[in-house]
Design a protein around this motif. Structure first.
Motif, PDB file in Angstrom:
ATOM      1  N   LYS A  73       3.150 -28.032  48.078  1.00 51.90           N
ATOM      2  CA  LYS A  73       2.676 -26.562  48.124  1.00 51.90           C
ATOM      3  C   LYS A  73       3.553 -25.953  47.197  1.00 51.90           C
ATOM      4  O   LYS A  73       2.888 -25.058  46.633  1.00 51.90           O
ATOM      5  N   LEU A  74       5.029 -26.105  47.097  1.00 58.29           N
ATOM      6  CA  LEU A  74       5.638 -25.158  46.295  1.00 58.29           C
ATOM      7  C   LEU A  74       5.339 -25.563  44.782  1.00 58.29           C
ATOM      8  O   LEU A  74       5.129 -24.526  43.906  1.00 58.29           O
ATOM      9  N   LEU A  75       4.782 -26.893  44.533  1.00 61.56           N
ATOM     10  CA  LEU A  75       4.636 -26.988  43.067  1.00 61.56           C
ATOM     11  C   LEU A  75       3.317 -26.555  42.500  1.00 61.56           C
ATOM     12  O   LEU A  75       3.352 -26.017  41.618  1.00 61.56           O
ATOM     13  N   ILE A  76       2.319 -26.515  43.557  1.00 59.24           N
ATOM     14  CA  ILE A  76       1.182 -25.856  43.039  1.00 59.24           C
ATOM     15  C   ILE A  76       1.365 -24.478  42.933  1.00 59.24           C
ATOM     16  O   ILE A  76       0.571 -23.788  42.126  1.00 59.24           O
ATOM     17  N   GLU A  77       2.250 -23.585  43.592  1.00 59.78           N
ATOM     18  CA  GLU A  77       2.322 -22.394  43.591  1.00 59.78           C
ATOM     19  C   GLU A  77       3.229 -22.085  42.386  1.00 59.78           C
ATOM     20  O   GLU A  77       2.526 -21.055  41.625  1.00 59.78           O
ATOM     21  N   VAL A  78       4.114 -22.836  41.936  1.00 57.73           N
ATOM     22  CA  VAL A  78       4.797 -22.841  40.640  1.00 57.73           C
ATOM     23  C   VAL A  78       3.949 -23.034  39.589  1.00 57.73           C
ATOM     24  O   VAL A  78       3.775 -22.204  38.432  1.00 57.73           O
ATOM     25  N   ALA A  79       2.774 -23.851  39.783  1.00 58.25           N
ATOM     26  CA  ALA A  79       1.851 -24.095  38.695  1.00 58.25           C
ATOM     27  C   ALA A  79       1.080 -22.902  38.320  1.00 58.25           C
ATOM     28  O   ALA A  79       0.741 -22.661  37.151  1.00 58.25           O
ATOM     29  N   ILE A  80       0.466 -22.466  39.502  1.00 58.09           N
ATOM     30  CA  ILE A  80      -0.244 -21.143  39.399  1.00 58.09           C
ATOM     31  C   ILE A  80       0.600 -20.101  38.674  1.00 58.09           C
ATOM     32  O   ILE A  80      -0.039 -19.370  37.964  1.00 58.09           O
ATOM     33  N   GLY A  81       1.613 -19.921  38.946  1.00 63.44           N
ATOM     34  CA  GLY A  81       2.761 -18.986  38.309  1.00 63.44           C
ATOM     35  C   GLY A  81       2.609 -19.105  36.926  1.00 63.44           C
ATOM     36  O   GLY A  81       2.571 -18.061  35.895  1.00 63.44           O
TER      37      GLY A  81
END
Length: 526
Positions: A84-92
């Motif tokens: 979840k954190l990785l996908i949020e970082v990727a969106i950022g």
């Protein structure tokens, strides 16, 4: 045997899955369409920024390079850290890069921002698949992978159409090709933050193979740079080829050695060497060429070979999008119902080959009905095989290797598509040049200055020359699809050797099966 792995493997309710899936599909659509929406707008973008022909190519290549090279890295990180954190970082990363691209004031600046945007796009494409695989057992995953295939199809074919509409609208302009996905990405970020509940696997003494990741990224990048320029800027047999290919081979050999000695390799060779992943990777090369090459060269065929506008060209590629949309959805549901995946991949790869064979007969006068039928068949083949190949691999690996295995298949599919598009583009340019020179000579026109068919300004030409050039492009396109059909045959042969596999009902493999080389419990006797 760590207890904290249980939350990740725990079943999710139908409502939880659908809520999270809505955000995942939205973010996947945004990532995919951002890589295709600029294709039609590129001439206007490069003109507005006073760019050169080589910079024109690099606006696309920069994003493709970072997307392809970083895919296995993101897949491995997904095995080590919070998905979840990785996908949020990727969106950022994607949001910041998209905003910067929209405000770029020069072509080098745009190329640099596109490279950063490619990191975000590559991460989102692989992480969405990994998260879905972590939530849903393989037997139930088929129908959801059908949705994934449909989203990819709409984005791949709809991107150029949307780009054409944006650039044709005076009050928008080309910068909105980068601004448009931003609000949708923000919505996806909020939805995923609220609905996505995939616990991270906490294993002691985890590490990231940064050396191997760096060697893979640089080696692949050098190889793709060579593919981009060979045949245009320098010859196939030249010192540049020797230097670049030699350097890429050395770097990748070093990467393989590093992957064999480190504790947490980016690309686990013990996974790639297994029968199912190895054959799926080989078959994915053909699918990658279909997905990327079909959209690129069919759009060019309609615009240059047949004289249609960018918007009209996008509309004419709808049959392929429709084929992928329908076949991926239906085959996904049938895979989930039957628990079998090989029959659908095999039929899809055969249909894909037949579609390319049909398109190999097109020229500048072929009926649009026949061209549309060929595209429909190609679309059906891609839809039946693309996501099901990833599913077949995911079914044979334990949860702890899910990200790396998915990343490896996606990586090689993107790499095959990139190399395929570059090679087919070089073949097309050479074929077009020969056809133009022959056509002008036949018409009694001096061909001087027209040898490089790729840089011709069709609209500025007098009618006799314009007709020759259009015919040259239209007739040459069939030749590259014949090559694609031959490559697709390799994919068929690879699928034939895939074992019969019955999809498992659990998210993770049982321990005895996980310890084996190819998940014997998943194999079904013929």
């Amino acid at each position: 045997m760590s207890a904290p792995t249980l939350p990740e493997a725990g079943p999710k309710s139908q409502r939880q899955v659908l809520e999270a899936l809505s955000g995942l599909l939205l973010v996947l659509f945004i990532a995919m369409i951002s890589s295709t929406i600029v294709s039609v707008a590129l001439p206007q973008i490069i003109g507005a920024l006073n760019g050169t022909q080589s910079q024109y190519t690099w606006v696309v290549t920069a994003a493709l390079l970072t997307t392809t090279a970083s895919t296995p890295i993101w897949g491995k990180l997904a095995d080590l850290f919070s998905k979840k954190l990785l996908i949020e970082v990727a969106i950022g990363i994607f949001l910041v890069a998209s905003f910067a691209c929209g405000f770029a004031q020069s072509t080098p600046m745009l190329i640099a921002f596109r490279a950063v945007q490619g990191l975000g796009m590559g991460a989102l494409q692989i992480l969405v698949q990994v998260v879905i695989a972590a939530m849903i057992p393989p037997k139930e995953r088929g129908k959801y992978n059908g949705y994934l295939g449909a989203v990819i199809a709409v984005a791949t074919v709809g991107g150029p159409l949307l780009g054409g509409l944006i650039t044709d609208t005076s009050w928008l302009g080309w910068r909105w090709c980068f601004f448009l996905p931003i609000p949708f990405a923000l919505v996806a970020l909020v939805v995923l933050h609220r609905t996505l509940n995939v616990a991270s696997i906490r294993r002691p003494e985890t590490s990231v193979d940064y050396v191997g990741a760096l060697l893979i990224a640089i080696g692949v990048s050098v190889l793709l740079v060579w593919v981009t320029f060979v045949g245009n800027s320098f010859d196939w047999i030249s010192w540049q080829t020797l230097a670049m290919v030699g350097a890429a081979i050395v770097l990748l050999v070093l990467a393989v050695w590093v992957e064999t000695v480190v504790r947490e390799p980016v690309v686990p060779l013990h996974v790639v060497r297994r029968r199912v992943p190895a054959l799926a990777i080989l078959a994915s090369l053909a699918v990658g060429m279909a997905m990327f090459g079909g959209a690129v060269f069919l759009g060019q065929y309609f615009q240059i070979g047949r004289g249609y506008s960018p918007t009209e060209a996008g509309l004419l590629t709808i049959p392929m999008m429709f084929g992928v949309l329908v076949s991926s959805t239906i085959s996904g549901r049938m895979v989930s119902r039957s628990g079998r995946v090989k029959p659908y991949i095999l039929v899809g790869s055969i249909v894909l080959t037949l579609g390319f064979a049909a398109l190999s007969a097109v020229d500048h006068e072929t009926s649009l009905v026949l061209v549309g039928a060929g595209m429909l068949v190609v679309g059906v083949g891609v839809g039946m095989s693309m996501q099901n190949l990833v599913l077949a691999v995911q079914n044979t690996v334990p949860l702890r290797e899910l990200g790396a295995a998915s990343g490896a298949v996606t990586f090689f599919r993107s790499l095959g598509g990139t190399i395929g598009v570059s090679i087919l583009g070089a073949v097309l340019a050479n074929r077009v040049t020969e056809n133009i020179v022959a056509g002008l000579a036949k018409a009694g026109i001096q061909p001087a200055g027209l040898q490089d068919g790729g840089t011709l300004n069709i609209k500025a030409m007098p009618e006799p020359i314009r007709s020759v050039v259009r015919a040259a492009y239209g007739d040459a396109t069939g030749h590259i699809f014949l090559i694609s059909a031959c490559i697709a045959v390799v994919g068929v042969l690879a699928v034939l050797f895939l074992p019969q596999v019955r999809l498992r009902d659990s998210v993770d493999l049982a321990e005895p099966a996980a310890a084996g080389s190819d998940a014997p419990a998943s194999a079904e006797p013929r």
